[in-house]
Design a protein around this motif. Structure first.
Motif: not given
Length: 192
Positions: A1-8, A16-36
């Motif tokens: 499985m590859k890294v998935i990037t989402i621009n929007r 919302s879609i990115g969060t659910e994709v990560a849940k469905a695939l059992g992988i991490e979701f990064y957004d605001k975490d990157i900021i820290l």
């Protein structure tokens, strides 16, 4: 499985879609975490990194044009953010939202599946009203256009590409037409 990037586009449901994709695939979701992580990496106050928020103004572009050798905080933030994005991608499959991750990872030689989520203005304004907690569609429209303009300028500045050019992505989805749940299903199936 590859890294998935989402621009929007703003209001198209990318988070919302990115969060659910990560849940469905059992992988991490990064957004605001990157900021820290960027704040730690760059030594810049996390509030300044948050304020950067995928934005390049006309003033910034002008100042950069006349002072290319000067200290540039946005460049420092972008470089630190790129380093963090690459580190996260090297850990394994994940979903990374925004921040030119598709371009950053391509330049780093990391294989990705790149998605762009867009929608019609009416659907985006409805969602923007929810996000902004307002009934004023004119205010929501102004915010939506401003954020989309800033995202396009930011993407162009750092990648020299066009944010909403379908050739930058493996998959483009109109979330207003298909809905969030179907968008998640399409992405998950396409990645598999």
């Amino acid at each position: 499985m590859k890294v998935i990037t989402i621009n929007r586009e703003y209001g198209a449901g990318g988070h919302s879609i990115g969060t659910e994709v990560a849940k469905a695939l059992g992988i991490e979701f990064y957004d605001k975490d990157i900021i820290l992580n960027v704040a730690k990496e760059s030594g810049i106050d996390s509030e300044l990194v948050k304020a950067d928020n995928e934005e390049i103004s006309r003033v910034d572009s002008f100042i950069r044009a006349i002072t290319p050798m000067g200290y540039d905080q946005k460049e420092t933030i972008y470089e630190a953010q790129s380093k963090v994005i690459i580190e996260l991608a090297k850990k394994g499959p994940c979903v990374i939202l925004g921040r030119c991750a598709n371009d950053v990872l391509k330049k780093a030689g990391i294989e990705t599946f790149d998605v762009f989520i867009y929608s019609d203005d009416d659907s985006k304004i409805k969602r923007a009203c929810e996000l902004l907690e307002t009934d004023n569609e004119n205010d929501a429209r102004k915010v939506m256009h401003s954020i989309d303009h800033n995202r396009r300028a930011y993407y162009h500045y750092f990648t020299e590409g066009n944010f909403n050019d379908c050739r930058n992505y493996n998959l483009c989805i109109d979330s207003g037409s298909v809905g969030y749940d179907k968008a998640v299903e399409i992405i998950v199936e396409a990645v598999k």
